[in-house]
Design a protein around this motif. Structure first.
Motif, short mmCIF file in Angstrom:
data_model
loop_
_atom_site.label_atom_id
_atom_site.label_comp_id
_atom_site.label_asym_id
_atom_site.label_seq_id
_atom_site.Cartn_x
_atom_site.Cartn_y
_atom_site.Cartn_z
N LEU A 193 0.83 -1.20 0.00
CA LEU A 193 0.00 0.00 0.00
C LEU A 193 0.87 1.25 0.00
O LEU A 193 0.54 2.26 -0.62
CB LEU A 193 -0.93 0.00 1.22
N LEU A 194 2.03 1.17 0.69
CA LEU A 194 2.94 2.31 0.76
C LEU A 194 3.48 2.68 -0.62
O LEU A 194 3.47 3.85 -1.01
CB LEU A 194 4.09 1.96 1.71
N VAL A 195 3.93 1.69 -1.36
CA VAL A 195 4.45 1.93 -2.71
C VAL A 195 3.34 2.43 -3.62
O VAL A 195 3.54 3.35 -4.42
CB VAL A 195 5.09 0.65 -3.28
N THR A 196 2.16 1.86 -3.49
CA THR A 196 1.02 2.30 -4.30
C THR A 196 0.68 3.76 -4.03
O THR A 196 0.40 4.53 -4.96
CB THR A 196 -0.21 1.42 -4.01
N LYS A 197 0.75 4.17 -2.77
CA LYS A 197 0.47 5.57 -2.42
C LYS A 197 1.51 6.49 -3.06
O LYS A 197 1.17 7.58 -3.54
CB LYS A 197 0.49 5.75 -0.90
N PHE A 198 2.78 6.07 -3.05
CA PHE A 198 3.82 6.90 -3.65
C PHE A 198 3.61 7.03 -5.15
O PHE A 198 3.72 8.13 -5.71
CB PHE A 198 5.20 6.32 -3.37
N ILE A 199 3.29 5.93 -5.81
CA ILE A 199 3.06 5.96 -7.26
C ILE A 199 1.87 6.85 -7.58
O ILE A 199 1.91 7.65 -8.53
CB ILE A 199 2.85 4.53 -7.81
#
Length: 295
Positions: free
Chosen positions: A282-288
């Motif tokens: 979820l963290l990487v998805t939020k950054f993208i």
């Protein structure tokens, strides 16, 4: 040790009442009494002593209640820690980027993301195309942000294009080719100032020469950074083939000049890359998502 028994004991200890502890734990008062007796039998040490019609903690019970306070406080901390990660409020993202996005796009993306996610650490490494993809494939990075051609995309990488950028030939404003229209064969006779082998711009230029069957230019000066190459061209020596994102402001301010090469219109992609067939956190998805919204 029976953690449930310890929890029941702790609730009795802090409330001073079996009845109140039962209400908090949403079970009956006799059930609390029964389970605490079993807990006492398990550890083999009395926790309460009679005092009139009620009970008091033994000395051991007082110390165990203090330990229980620390234990359950730490338990809450762990639960909060897990929840923060699950909801992408904390954590670390390792980002590897090629020089173009690292210098001209990521600073804004990172600042926007950090403003909304202060407790998330962003570790950003800048390198060339080959090394960026290697770090991603070897799990040394969570995300690779790449500026270059789609032909360089490895099979193992999931590719999401963010934007397309023009590539320009640039020289000093005092150069004879400044603002002129010439052939590619004429252009590549000039000495070029480029980044090191493995950089996408250098690969683009040499690929272009191969496509149009002209001899590639001499790389007269080689630097590891974009700024050094730009400054050298601005100083009046040689030419460069570079992203318009990098030099547009210099051209508009007459610190550099474009050379319009006949029949040549080259673009490259800015893309966010992740490992193929891997579900992103979820963290990487939020950054993208932040990168996309900030464009």
């Amino acid at each position: 040790m029976n953690i449930h028994g310890l929890r029941l004991f702790y609730q009795v200890a802090i409330t001073g009442s079996f009845t109140k502890a039962a209400e908090l734990m949403r079970i009956s008062q006799p059930a609390v009494s029964s389970q605490i007796k079993k807990f006492e039998q398990e550890i083999g040490i009395p926790l309460f002593k009679q005092h009139g019609r009620g009970v008091l903690l033994t000395e051991f019970g007082k110390e165990l209640a203090e330990k229980g306070h620390n234990f359950f406080a730490f338990e809450e901390h762990i639960e909060s820690f897990i929840e923060d990660y699950r909801l992408a409020k904390k954590g670390k993202i390792h980002i590897v980027a090629t020089y173009l996005p690292a210098n001209f796009l990521i600073p804004k993306w990172a600042a926007t993301f950090k403003a909304a996610n202060e407790d998330v650490d962003l570790v950003i490494t800048t390198t060339n195309t080959k090394e960026a993809f290697e770090q991603l494939k070897q799990y040394k990075a969570d995300v690779a942000i790449y500026g270059g051609g789609i032909s360089e995309r490895p099979e193992e990488v999931e590719w999401e294009e963010l934007l397309e950028d023009e590539l320009w030939f640039v020289v000093s404003p005092k150069h004879p080719f400044a603002n002129q229209r010439i052939s590619l064969a004429e252009m590549v006779k000039e000495p070029f100032i480029m980044r090191e082998e493995g950089s996408s711009m250098r690969e683009h230029l040499f690929s272009l020469c191969q496509t149009y069957q002209v001899k590639p230019p001499k790389v007269a000066l080689q630097f590891n950074g974009l700024n050094e190459t730009i400054r050298s061209v601005m100083a009046g020596y040689g030419a460069n083939f570079i992203s318009s994102l990098v030099v547009r402001e210099y051209v508009e301010n007459n610190q550099l000049a474009r050379v319009h090469v006949q029949d040549i219109h080259v673009t490259h992609k800015i893309a966010i890359c992740t490992r193929k067939s891997e579900k992103q956190s979820l963290l990487v998805t939020k950054f993208i998502d932040t990168c996309k919204k900030t464009l």
